[in-house]
Design a protein around this motif. Structure first.
Motif, mmCIF file in Angstrom:
data_model
loop_
_atom_site.group_PDB
_atom_site.id
_atom_site.type_symbol
_atom_site.label_atom_id
_atom_site.label_comp_id
_atom_site.label_asym_id
_atom_site.label_seq_id
_atom_site.Cartn_x
_atom_site.Cartn_y
_atom_site.Cartn_z
ATOM 1 N N ASN A 158 -26.290 6.554 -22.217
ATOM 2 C CA ASN A 158 -26.747 6.806 -23.594
ATOM 3 C C ASN A 158 -27.502 8.133 -23.721
ATOM 4 O O ASN A 158 -28.458 8.247 -24.478
ATOM 5 C CB ASN A 158 -27.653 5.659 -24.082
ATOM 6 N N ALA A 159 -27.034 9.119 -22.953
ATOM 7 C CA ALA A 159 -27.718 10.415 -22.976
ATOM 8 C C ALA A 159 -27.679 11.038 -24.363
ATOM 9 O O ALA A 159 -28.675 11.595 -24.844
ATOM 10 C CB ALA A 159 -27.087 11.357 -21.961
ATOM 11 N N GLU A 160 -26.537 10.954 -25.042
ATOM 12 C CA GLU A 160 -26.397 11.598 -26.345
ATOM 13 C C GLU A 160 -27.107 10.835 -27.454
ATOM 14 O O GLU A 160 -27.142 11.299 -28.602
ATOM 15 C CB GLU A 160 -24.921 11.799 -26.676
ATOM 16 N N MET A 170 -33.331 17.994 -18.464
ATOM 17 C CA MET A 170 -32.363 19.028 -18.103
ATOM 18 C C MET A 170 -32.180 20.054 -19.218
ATOM 19 O O MET A 170 -32.229 21.269 -18.976
ATOM 20 C CB MET A 170 -31.020 18.390 -17.748
ATOM 21 N N VAL A 171 -31.972 19.590 -20.454
ATOM 22 C CA VAL A 171 -31.734 20.560 -21.535
ATOM 23 C C VAL A 171 -33.033 21.251 -21.937
ATOM 24 O O VAL A 171 -33.042 22.448 -22.237
ATOM 25 C CB VAL A 171 -31.054 19.914 -22.762
ATOM 26 N N PHE A 419 -29.453 14.965 -26.784
ATOM 27 C CA PHE A 419 -30.182 14.453 -25.623
ATOM 28 C C PHE A 419 -31.681 14.325 -25.907
ATOM 29 O O PHE A 419 -32.363 13.506 -25.295
ATOM 30 C CB PHE A 419 -30.005 15.385 -24.418
ATOM 31 N N VAL A 420 -32.167 15.154 -26.834
ATOM 32 C CA VAL A 420 -33.604 15.271 -27.071
ATOM 33 C C VAL A 420 -33.932 14.864 -28.500
ATOM 34 O O VAL A 420 -33.341 15.381 -29.454
ATOM 35 C CB VAL A 420 -34.082 16.727 -26.837
ATOM 36 N N LYS A 421 -34.870 13.947 -28.649
ATOM 37 C CA LYS A 421 -35.363 13.589 -29.973
ATOM 38 C C LYS A 421 -36.455 14.579 -30.384
ATOM 39 O O LYS A 421 -37.080 15.221 -29.532
ATOM 40 C CB LYS A 421 -35.914 12.163 -29.968
#
Length: 454
Positions: A158-160, A170-171, A419-421
């Protein structure tokens, strides 16, 4: 668009108000330069038109309102920093086209292993080391597909959907690493270029304090991201990365030539004190060599040079020269010093950096540095201090864009991966900004101080 139109009208009305209000102690040309500064600030913040278009307005409006002739206004385009930018763009295009960046990343992964901790280290340092020589956005965009692939190889779930700590780190690591890496050299970020243009600090001088600052900050980013987002995965087999390297095959001709020319350029920059070559010439030498050897064509170079950024820089430097030559910058600075009660250089540096860090989260760091750097140089001259004592930390603060997606394109791209909220960014960004400001002040007032002069 309606909101932007309001900003445009506001920029004209406020500039007109400044132009009409009596300001004792400043001449008519300086008075007009201050009104133009107000107009430019609002236009750059609102981005009613692209930054480069505002810069073109700055050029033709100066003779109209009596600041200086058009011939004097366009002097910003004669600044040698413009040619450093052109050479830098050509170098960035060559590194991208040759595939050298991809090989660097996979080689680092192969040597360090593909555990979660070391993979994050590679993500940060690959983009960081590239960003020292090319635009951070370009470095991040080049390696983002590799990062996505590694996230998949590590088995993140569920990375995305923003559910994987490893994917977040990572990003964000690549984004933050590109920002930190850009601090290493004068061509690493646009604010660095702006500071170099006004201070004339030699390329090698900047590297002496820029590289240690950059490396230490990247190490701090690594440790903070591991603490804030502890990875939920262990790692993948090294054979997977070795397979990727095998697919790349041996180094190709263009990669070898690119590595040689880049190393040659770095050598010339470092030895400029002995060779007598300036940093601007070195950038053009490298750019010509890339075209001469066929790594890229001139047609490719033309397409990938950001001419809009160059026009923006020329206009911004023109505005800065107008503020300096008309005495408007000195008038502003003297009032600020009186208002602050002549504080210590350390306190002034801290205030300027905090101001820059806060504003850069919502405003283009290029535009912000165009406003703050010339004022910082004037302040240093007024206090008879090294020319870069305030301009350099201000430029660095403009790149501490760790808090919001609006702060920097790489942060926006990291958020755009899914990936990031939104709330994840300041969680790691706030401590990084605080540490970044403190670390910069320590470096600038210790090892860097002797090198902040021309």
């Amino acid at each position: 668009m309606a909101g932007n139109k309001i900003h445009f009208i506001m920029s004209i009305l406020l500039a007109l108000a400044v132009y009409l209000i009596p300001l004792p102690g400043i001449g008519s040309s300086g008075h007009a330069a201050l009104s133009l500064l107000v107009f430019a600030i609002i236009m750059w913040i609102s981005e009613f038109v692209p930054l480069a278009v505002t810069s073109m307005i700055i050029l033709f409006i100066q003779p109209i309102i009596g600041i200086q002739s058009f011939k004097d206004a366009v002097i910003g385009f004669a600044n040698p920093i413009i040619f450093l930018m052109i050479g830098g763009f050509i170098m960035a295009d060559a590194i991208r086209e040759s595939g050298l960046a991809l090989r660097l990343t996979y080689t680092l992964l192969s040597k360090l292993g593909i555990s979660a901790d070391w993979t994050l280290f590679v993500s940060i340092f690959s983009t960081g080391l590239l960003s020292a020589w090319i635009e951070n956005v370009v470095a991040f965009a080049m390696l983002l597909p590799v990062i996505r692939e590694i996230v998949g190889l590590m088995g993140c779930e569920n990375a995305e959907d923003g559910e994987s700590n490893f994917a977040k780190s990572m990003v964000l690591g690549a984004s933050f690493g590109s920002l930190a890496g850009g601090l290493a050299t004068e061509i690493g970020t646009a604010p660095n270029l702006m500071a170099a243009a006004y201070t004339g600090i030699p390329f090698s001088n900047w590297m002496i304090f820029g590289f240690p600052l950059s490396i230490v900050l990247m190490l701090i980013i690594w440790r903070i991201l591991l603490r804030v987002f502890p990875p939920e995965v262990r790692g993948a087999k090294n054979e997977t990365i070795d397979d990727k390297l095998s697919l790349l095959g041996p180094m190709k001709r263009d990669e070898k030539i690119t590595l040689f020319i880049l190393s040659f350029a770095i050598l010339l920059w470092v030895t400029a004190g002995w060779t007598g070559l300036d940093s601007y010439s070195v950038a053009l030498i490298a750019g010509v060599l890339f075209i001469f050897t066929g790594v890229i064509t001139w047609r490719d170079a033309q397409k990938n040079i950001d001419w809009g950024l160059i026009i923006f820089f020329g206009g911004a430097l023109s505005l800065g020269s107008a503020l300096l030559n008309t005495g408007a910058a000195r008038w502003l600075i003297e009032d600020i010093i009186v208002a602050l009660g002549s504080p210590s250089p350390l306190l002034i540096t801290l205030v300027l950096m905090v101001l820059a860090v806060v504003i850069t989260q919502v405003m283009s760091n290029i535009a912000l540095s165009a406003i703050l750097v010339p004022l910082s140089v004037t302040l240093a001259h007024t206090q008879h201090l090294p020319v870069g004592i305030y301009a350099v930390p201000v430029a660095i603060a403009c790149s501490l864009s760790f808090l919001l997606p609006t702060a920097d394109p790489t942060v926006a791209m990291a958020h755009g991966t899914g990936f990031v909220k939104l709330g994840d960014i300041p969680r790691s960004g706030i401590p990084l900004v605080i540490i970044g400001v403190i670390l910069t002040i320590i470096v600038l007032f210790t090892i860097a101080k002797p090198f902040l002069v021309v």
